[in-house]
Design a protein around this motif. Sequence first.
Motif, PDB file in Angstrom:
ATOM      1  N   ASP A 324      35.490  30.123  33.272  1.00 12.19           N
ATOM      2  CA  ASP A 324      36.081  30.706  32.368  1.00 12.19           C
ATOM      3  C   ASP A 324      36.294  29.583  31.216  1.00 12.19           C
ATOM      4  OD1 ASP A 324      36.067  33.246  33.174  1.00 12.19           O
ATOM      5  OD2 ASP A 324      38.218  33.209  33.766  1.00 12.19           O
ATOM      6  N   LYS A 334      43.387  33.795  26.553  1.00  9.31           N
ATOM      7  CA  LYS A 334      42.466  34.644  27.380  1.00  9.31           C
ATOM      8  C   LYS A 334      42.013  34.287  28.568  1.00  9.31           C
ATOM      9  CE  LYS A 334      37.875  37.117  26.662  1.00  9.31           C
ATOM     10  NZ  LYS A 334      36.798  37.284  25.741  1.00  9.31           N
ATOM     11  N   ARG A 338      42.834  36.354  32.088  1.00  8.81           N
ATOM     12  CA  ARG A 338      41.946  36.752  32.948  1.00  8.81           C
ATOM     13  C   ARG A 338      42.200  35.911  34.478  1.00  8.81           C
ATOM     14  NH1 ARG A 338      36.777  37.815  31.440  1.00  8.81           N
ATOM     15  NH2 ARG A 338      35.723  36.523  33.222  1.00  8.81           N
ATOM     16  N   ASP A 341      44.995  38.288  35.978  1.00  9.30           N
ATOM     17  CA  ASP A 341      44.350  39.596  36.261  1.00  9.30           C
ATOM     18  C   ASP A 341      43.758  39.413  37.798  1.00  9.30           C
ATOM     19  OD1 ASP A 341      45.549  40.590  34.011  1.00  9.30           O
ATOM     20  OD2 ASP A 341      43.404  40.445  32.892  1.00  9.30           O
ATOM     21  N   ARG A 342      42.670  38.433  37.980  1.00 10.96           N
ATOM     22  CA  ARG A 342      42.385  38.174  39.095  1.00 10.96           C
ATOM     23  C   ARG A 342      43.376  38.148  40.302  1.00 10.96           C
ATOM     24  NH1 ARG A 342      39.476  33.917  36.366  1.00 10.96           N
ATOM     25  NH2 ARG A 342      37.528  34.742  35.402  1.00 10.96           N
TER      26      ARG A 342
END
Length: 423
Positions: A324, A334, A338, A341-342
């Motif tokens: 990322d 962002k 991410r 969220d993982r």
Amino acid sequence: MPPRLGNAQRLLSSQRQITSSQSPLIYNSSTALSSSSISSPCRSLPQSRAFSSTPRVQAGPSLRQELIWWLKGPGSVFRNPLPGSTNYVSAYDDKGVLRRERHRRFEGEDAEEKNEGENEDEDISAERMEDLRPFPLNQTFHSQSVLSEELRNEIYEQVVTKGNSVRHVSVSFGIDMRRIGAVVRLVELEKRMRSEKKPLALPYARAIHQMVPLTPLAEKGELQRRHEPINDLPVHKLTDPQIFYPVSESRRFTRVDAARVFSAAPEVTEDKRDVPGNTPEAIAKITQAPHNIERVGKGANEQQVLQPADVRIPHPHLVAFEHDVIEFPSETRKRSQRYNDRLKAEMEKETLRKEKKKAREAAQLTRVQPENGRFEFRFRDVVVSRETTGLDGRGVKGVGRRYGVPHADRRRGEVKIPTKVEV
């Protein structure tokens, strides 16, 4: 018969008495024999030799005297040790001057910084790698730092009270996940001992913390200093042998192919050969469903196919985070979203997998509790076969067949304490 030298011996003894009474110097028999004042009726005696021709070495100061000199000289700095520092002998030179202080002066800092007491103490107390050698003759050994009390309590607060995952706390503080679990268990044991009013070795702990370097807890708003590497990969047993595997120059040979060669697994098909194995999707596919990994072998020799290092490291989601960083270099929010969220998806998958395992184990149990009884009997069906007992008869799945075979946990050196923390 040899000649009798009685008269000569009497003369020698009398001469020695006379010389010793006249002079306090040490008398040597060879001088007496060479003197012309001695007359003997017999033939003259041969001149005697000393026992050793090596001159006598003048004795130097003893070890005790050297120790006293060192304590009064360079060792006097240890009477008032520098606070917040390990104060090893290797950190000082032969004159008792702190090496890093002398190095700092040679670098040519400003005079104002030298005169400020607080800044000087802060700069001096920060050890360098050369100052962390407790044994001066062993230049390769460096003392490793330990966790401070504040950092240990914060780890326990994050895991137990706030309910954060061990993986998340490990990344946040830069501490290995195994050490995180050990800290949680030890702090829990310490709290239990305090509740039971048992004595604690607090003076010993404070003394140890003064002798070894510490990893402190960062202040609010500051970046936490990492304690140790958290992504070290242990050597897998399948990678011990050295294998010569011929590959054509036109073929793309990746880590996935090398892992399959070590596992003696067949080659991947053509449609999967060019698929990268270190993308965030490929890593999540394996970490979130480890039971879907391909297995090779038969019976007791069955095992999972060795996975690439990007998947086997303790924190594979950090590889996805680096992806990322490359794809979204200027979008910090962002990337953080991410990343979170993982972690959240992985925790949900792990929780669901544990619940299914508990439900499956509960379904295999038959609970019987007699009326007015204090105990509950639990029965489990056991399938006894070669697959469950194994080739050596010690398989954990075939318990009913193991009569007469000593259990492995009775052997010396077996770990009998909990090795994981259920959060």
